[in-house]
Design a protein around this motif. Structure first.
Motif, PDB file in Angstrom:
ATOM      1  N   VAL A  19      -3.118  -0.430  -9.237  1.00 49.53           N
ATOM      2  CA  VAL A  19      -2.554  -1.059  -8.040  1.00 49.53           C
ATOM      3  C   VAL A  19      -2.940  -2.528  -7.960  1.00 49.53           C
ATOM      4  CG1 VAL A  19      -2.511  -0.986  -5.511  1.00 49.53           C
ATOM      5  CG2 VAL A  19      -2.575   1.141  -6.827  1.00 49.53           C
ATOM      6  N   ASN A  20      -4.161  -2.814  -8.359  1.00 46.58           N
ATOM      7  CA  ASN A  20      -4.686  -4.178  -8.304  1.00 46.58           C
ATOM      8  C   ASN A  20      -5.223  -4.539  -9.684  1.00 46.58           C
ATOM      9  OD1 ASN A  20      -5.679  -6.647  -7.471  1.00 46.58           O
ATOM     10  ND2 ASN A  20      -7.468  -5.795  -6.425  1.00 46.58           N
TER      11      ASN A  20
ATOM     12  N   TRP B  23      -0.492   3.803  -0.010  1.00 42.16           N
ATOM     13  CA  TRP B  23      -1.051   2.725  -0.834  1.00 42.16           C
ATOM     14  C   TRP B  23      -2.547   2.928  -1.014  1.00 42.16           C
ATOM     15  CZ3 TRP B  23      -4.848  -0.882  -0.837  1.00 42.16           C
ATOM     16  CH2 TRP B  23      -4.757  -1.933  -1.762  1.00 42.16           C
ATOM     17  N   GLN B  24      -3.216   3.309   0.051  1.00 42.04           N
ATOM     18  CA  GLN B  24      -4.663   3.530  -0.019  1.00 42.04           C
ATOM     19  C   GLN B  24      -4.983   4.672  -0.985  1.00 42.04           C
ATOM     20  OE1 GLN B  24      -6.748   1.523   1.237  1.00 42.04           O
ATOM     21  NE2 GLN B  24      -5.703   0.481   2.919  1.00 42.04           N
TER      22      GLN B  24
ATOM     23  N   HIS C 286      -4.435   3.492  -4.520  1.00 39.93           N
ATOM     24  CA  HIS C 286      -5.491   2.545  -4.898  1.00 39.93           C
ATOM     25  C   HIS C 286      -6.797   3.271  -5.204  1.00 39.93           C
ATOM     26  CE1 HIS C 286      -8.623  -0.582  -3.998  1.00 39.93           C
ATOM     27  NE2 HIS C 286      -7.876  -1.213  -4.878  1.00 39.93           N
TER      28      HIS C 286
ATOM     29  N   GLU D  59      -9.626  -3.193   7.316  1.00 41.57           N
ATOM     30  CA  GLU D  59      -8.678  -2.877   6.243  1.00 41.57           C
ATOM     31  C   GLU D  59      -7.345  -2.393   6.810  1.00 41.57           C
ATOM     32  OE1 GLU D  59      -7.046  -2.135   2.452  1.00 41.57           O
ATOM     33  OE2 GLU D  59      -8.710  -3.386   3.119  1.00 41.57           O
TER      34      GLU D  59
ATOM     35  N   PRO E  30      -7.588   2.108  -9.023  1.00 38.77           N
ATOM     36  CA  PRO E  30      -7.643   0.746  -8.471  1.00 38.77           C
ATOM     37  C   PRO E  30      -7.017  -0.310  -9.378  1.00 38.77           C
ATOM     38  CG  PRO E  30      -9.730   1.866  -8.171  1.00 38.77           C
ATOM     39  CD  PRO E  30      -8.906   2.730  -9.062  1.00 38.77           C
ATOM     40  N   SER E  31      -7.271  -0.228 -10.682  1.00 35.05           N
ATOM     41  CA  SER E  31      -6.752  -1.247 -11.599  1.00 35.05           C
ATOM     42  C   SER E  31      -5.241  -1.140 -11.783  1.00 35.05           C
ATOM     43  CB  SER E  31      -7.442  -1.138 -12.960  1.00 35.05           C
ATOM     44  OG  SER E  31      -7.226   0.139 -13.537  1.00 35.05           O
TER      45      SER E  31
ATOM     46  N   SER F  57      -9.048  -5.038 -11.253  1.00 31.42           N
ATOM     47  CA  SER F  57     -10.042  -4.580 -10.281  1.00 31.42           C
ATOM     48  C   SER F  57     -11.194  -3.861 -10.990  1.00 31.42           C
ATOM     49  CB  SER F  57      -9.401  -3.631  -9.268  1.00 31.42           C
ATOM     50  OG  SER F  57     -10.379  -3.043  -8.438  1.00 31.42           O
TER      51      SER F  57
ATOM     52  N   ARG G  81      -1.114  -1.776   4.899  1.00 31.35           N
ATOM     53  CA  ARG G  81      -0.758  -1.326   3.558  1.00 31.35           C
ATOM     54  C   ARG G  81      -0.241   0.112   3.533  1.00 31.35           C
ATOM     55  NH1 ARG G  81      -6.050  -4.162   0.780  1.00 31.35           N
ATOM     56  NH2 ARG G  81      -5.007  -6.088   0.110  1.00 31.35           N
TER      57      ARG G  81
END
Length: 272
Positions: free
Chosen positions: A241-242, A230-231, A234, A221, A238-239, A245, A226
């Motif tokens: 950022v992505n 960012w981690q 996230h 990872e 999570p949803s 998800s 990133r």
């Protein structure tokens, strides 16, 4: 008059027994009626116990069957060891005997499936009409062994002592050496949190864990560049950022713990 009535009842009962012996007893309505009555009794007992528990407890004060409420659940805890209800303790301990990943399939699929097949097939391969237990030694021995086995496994499961995530937490030093972050206290602490927080239920890390719902392998990872922030973002949402998800949010772990996990993930660049 009373004696005549008794004689009549005895005669009717005798005819009934003779009819059953000659013609058998129909499944419907006799067996269904008995099962229905027993089911209603069980449900009534459960409802009765629930009422006793509810009306005898007062807040955190324990009633006859325990307190109504205990401490509020902490979704951010990392020191909770999940355990099954007592009637699954035998299976719980059985899974401790069969180790992941080499033989766990025997404990989860093999043994229960074989026993279930034997139980389902019992009416087909055991056609003896004898019902006296003492004249059925094989069935008696098998039943006794099953009861003893389940009793021992239940007791062992109830008294089993284990450390949280013991199998995966034990891998942290190996991860640190292979990934090259040995000596990085923050990354090592993050790796331990990663192992304790159930991340390996969905993700794979250096061959450990299980890939569910399309969750990616996190072994490299950190090579994606990133960044720690960012981690953290996230992990918190999570949803956000992505989008889309299915990963749950881990914001309840707290900023300090999230940073440790983020540092660990960014230090994970594949085996060095």
């Amino acid at each position: 008059m009373a004696s005549k009535l008794k004689e009549q009842q005895r005669a009717e009962f005798k005819r009934y027994k003779e009819d059953v012996q000659k013609e058998g007893k129909k499944f419907f309505p006799y067996a269904i009626f008995h099962d229905t009555v027993m089911s209603l009794v069980v449900v009534a007992v459960i409802i009765g116990l629930a009422c006793v528990w509810y009306y005898t407890a007062d807040g955190t004060e324990a009633g006859i069957l325990g307190p109504l409420y205990t401490d509020a659940a902490d979704p951010g805890t990392t020191n909770f060891v999940p355990r099954p209800d007592w009637f699954f303790y035998f299976l719980f301990y059985l899974l401790r005997i069969f180790k992941w990943p080499e033989t766990v399939v025997l404990g989860t699929v093999g043994v229960p499936t074989i026993l279930l097949i034997l139980l389902i097939g019992l009416p087909f391969y055991d056609k003896r009409t004898e019902r006296r237990l003492l004249r059925r030694p094989v069935a008696m021995v098998a039943a006794i062994l099953v009861v003893i086995s389940m009793g021992v496994l239940t007791w062992k499961g109830a008294t089993a002592k284990e450390s949280l995530g013991s199998e995966t937490v034990a891998l942290v030093p190996e991860w640190a050496e292979k990934q090259g972050f040995a000596g990085n206290a923050e990354a090592e602490a993050g790796a331990k949190l990663f192992a304790e927080s159930g991340c390996l239920n969905c993700h794979i890390y250096l061959g450990a864990g299980g890939q569910n719902l399309g969750a990616p392998d996190l072994s490299d990872e950190g090579s994606k560049g990133r960044g720690v922030q960012w981690q953290i973002d996230h992990l918190k949402c999570p949803s956000c950022v992505n989008p889309g998800s299915p990963m749950p949010a881990f914001g309840d772990l707290g900023d300090d713990n999230l940073r440790k996990i983020a540092v660990f993930l960014e230090a994970s660049k594949g085996e060095q």
